[in-house]
Scaffold this motif. Structure first.
Motif, PDB file in Angstrom:
ATOM      1  N   HIS A  92      -5.428   2.894  -4.118  1.00  0.00           N
ATOM      2  CA  HIS A  92      -5.527   2.894  -2.645  1.00  0.00           C
ATOM      3  C   HIS A  92      -6.188   4.197  -2.172  1.00  0.00           C
ATOM      4  O   HIS A  92      -5.775   4.784  -1.187  1.00  0.00           O
ATOM      5  CB  HIS A  92      -4.115   2.752  -2.066  1.00  0.00           C
ATOM      6  N   PRO A  95      -8.154   2.219   2.150  1.00  0.00           N
ATOM      7  CA  PRO A  95      -7.311   2.695   3.247  1.00  0.00           C
ATOM      8  C   PRO A  95      -7.735   2.022   4.557  1.00  0.00           C
ATOM      9  O   PRO A  95      -8.939   1.924   4.852  1.00  0.00           O
ATOM     10  CB  PRO A  95      -7.585   4.206   3.283  1.00  0.00           C
ATOM     11  N   CYS A  96      -6.762   1.541   5.299  1.00  0.00           N
ATOM     12  CA  CYS A  96      -7.002   0.877   6.598  1.00  0.00           C
ATOM     13  C   CYS A  96      -8.000  -0.272   6.499  1.00  0.00           C
ATOM     14  O   CYS A  96      -8.743  -0.531   7.455  1.00  0.00           O
ATOM     15  CB  CYS A  96      -7.472   1.885   7.649  1.00  0.00           C
ATOM     16  N   GLU A 123       1.896   4.699   0.317  1.00  0.00           N
ATOM     17  CA  GLU A 123       1.432   5.942   0.942  1.00  0.00           C
ATOM     18  C   GLU A 123       2.568   6.513   1.769  1.00  0.00           C
ATOM     19  O   GLU A 123       3.475   5.776   2.165  1.00  0.00           O
ATOM     20  CB  GLU A 123       0.239   5.617   1.855  1.00  0.00           C
ATOM     21  N   HIS A 156       3.680  -1.719   3.994  1.00  0.00           N
ATOM     22  CA  HIS A 156       3.688  -0.285   3.702  1.00  0.00           C
ATOM     23  C   HIS A 156       5.143   0.165   3.561  1.00  0.00           C
ATOM     24  O   HIS A 156       5.984  -0.260   4.360  1.00  0.00           O
ATOM     25  CB  HIS A 156       3.068   0.519   4.852  1.00  0.00           C
ATOM     26  N   HIS A 191      -6.395   8.969   1.226  1.00  0.00           N
ATOM     27  CA  HIS A 191      -6.333   8.034   2.356  1.00  0.00           C
ATOM     28  C   HIS A 191      -7.389   8.304   3.425  1.00  0.00           C
ATOM     29  O   HIS A 191      -7.095   8.332   4.628  1.00  0.00           O
ATOM     30  CB  HIS A 191      -4.944   8.000   2.993  1.00  0.00           C
ATOM     31  N   ASP A 220       0.872  -1.176   0.000  1.00  0.00           N
ATOM     32  CA  ASP A 220       0.000   0.000   0.000  1.00  0.00           C
ATOM     33  C   ASP A 220       0.912   1.230   0.000  1.00  0.00           C
ATOM     34  O   ASP A 220       1.542   1.558   1.014  1.00  0.00           O
ATOM     35  CB  ASP A 220      -0.900   0.007   1.243  1.00  0.00           C
TER      36      ASP A 220
END
Ligand SMILES: [Zn+2]
Length: 295
Positions: free
Chosen positions: A88, A128-129, A20, A231, A92, A18
């Motif tokens: 993604h 996200p998450c 970010e 990540h 976010h 992911d």
């Protein structure tokens, strides 16, 4: 564990990232300060590209639209190396905090940024998450409406702030609230201490002994492909910038402890991934879907 019969090629597992910037997300979500994406996402993602190149392995990168806007060269580097690119979100935001129109804008923006950069249609999505669960399942219909072919957001366990317990552990079509179906690629979970946990990603993978993680990997792989997630910031051992540390020092104790926990064993994480990539076979999610006959 079921042994893989001789002469049979072991199943392909999926390695997913992911993409970010951990600093700007933490600044906004923890401290209420908006800052631009930082260069750290660039350097850390390149470490992952180097890792995958060393092991001649292709993976799926779910990229934040904002990262694509800030660092278009990174998206091209990922594509040129032969990896799959998926969405993604743009900024976010977890889906629990968005209505359908806001979610649509978030997805459309990210999708168009990444499609413009790659010239490819975005087929896959990761929330996200992992924020697709019973209360946000409407997002699955939105994804179909926007032309996505698969989602890889469901964490079939009860976590803190995420998770959708009771969902299938296998890759396959998933019913949506509007009675359609979307291909779902759930994240791997396993039972530890009487509860299901995402043992092969995030803090669990960093903190569990490597021997135990390898055992869990083999146990899951004997039943179904393993879907790992990572990540870029987890591979960034350098201290965060002073502006972040100043905010952290002022934060409540609970936040300080939680944010510090993300740093445990960061320095040794690369070695753990080197080991797994040497031992097990990984691929892109789109490849995995077609190999498992679910396409
Ligand atoms: Zn994320």
């Amino acid at each position: 564990m079921t042994a893989t019969p001789e002469n049979e090629v072991p199943p392909v597992n999926a390695f997913t990232i992911d993409v970010e910037d951990g600093i700007s997300i933490a600044m906004r979500d923890r401290f209420g300060k908006r800052i631009a994406q930082t260069q750290r996402v660039l350097t850390s993602t390149r470490k992952i590209l180097d890792l995958l190149a060393r092991h001649d392995t292709r993976a799926t990168f779910f990229v934040l639209g904002q990262v694509g806007e800030a660092f278009p060269e990174l998206v091209r580097e990922i594509q040129v190396a032969g990896h799959e690119i998926g969405v993604h979100g743009h900024d976010h935001h977890v889906f629990h905090k968005l209505d359908r129109q806001q979610a649509r804008e978030e997805l459309v923006r990210a999708k168009s940024v990444l499609e413009d950069l790659t010239g490819e249609k975005m087929r896959g999505h990761r929330a996200p998450c992992f924020s697709i669960d019973e209360s946000t399942s409407w997002v699955l219909d939105l994804l179909l409406e926007l032309g996505f072919e698969y989602d890889s957001s469901v964490m079939p366990c009860r976590g803190v702030g995420y998770g959708w317990p009771g969902q299938s552990l296998d890759i396959g079509p998933m019913d949506t609230p509007e009675r359609r179906q979307i291909m779902q690629v759930p994240l791997s979970v396993t039972r530890i201490g009487g509860r299901e946990v995402p043992a092969l990603g995030g803090s669990y993978f960093r903190l569990l002994p490597l021997g135990l993680s390898r055992g869990i990997f083999k146990r899951i792989q004997a039943q179904r492909p393993v879907i790992m997630y990572l990540h870029p910031y987890e591979l960034d051992p350098e201290p965060y910038p002073d502006f972040y540390l100043r905010e952290l020092a002022r934060a409540p104790l609970k936040t300080r402890i939680r944010m510090r926990s993300f740093w445990l064993r960061r320095k040794s994480l690369m070695k753990r991934y080197e080991r797994l990539l040497s031992e097990f076979r990984f691929g892109r999610i789109d490849q995995l879907i077609s190999e498992t006959g679910n396409a």
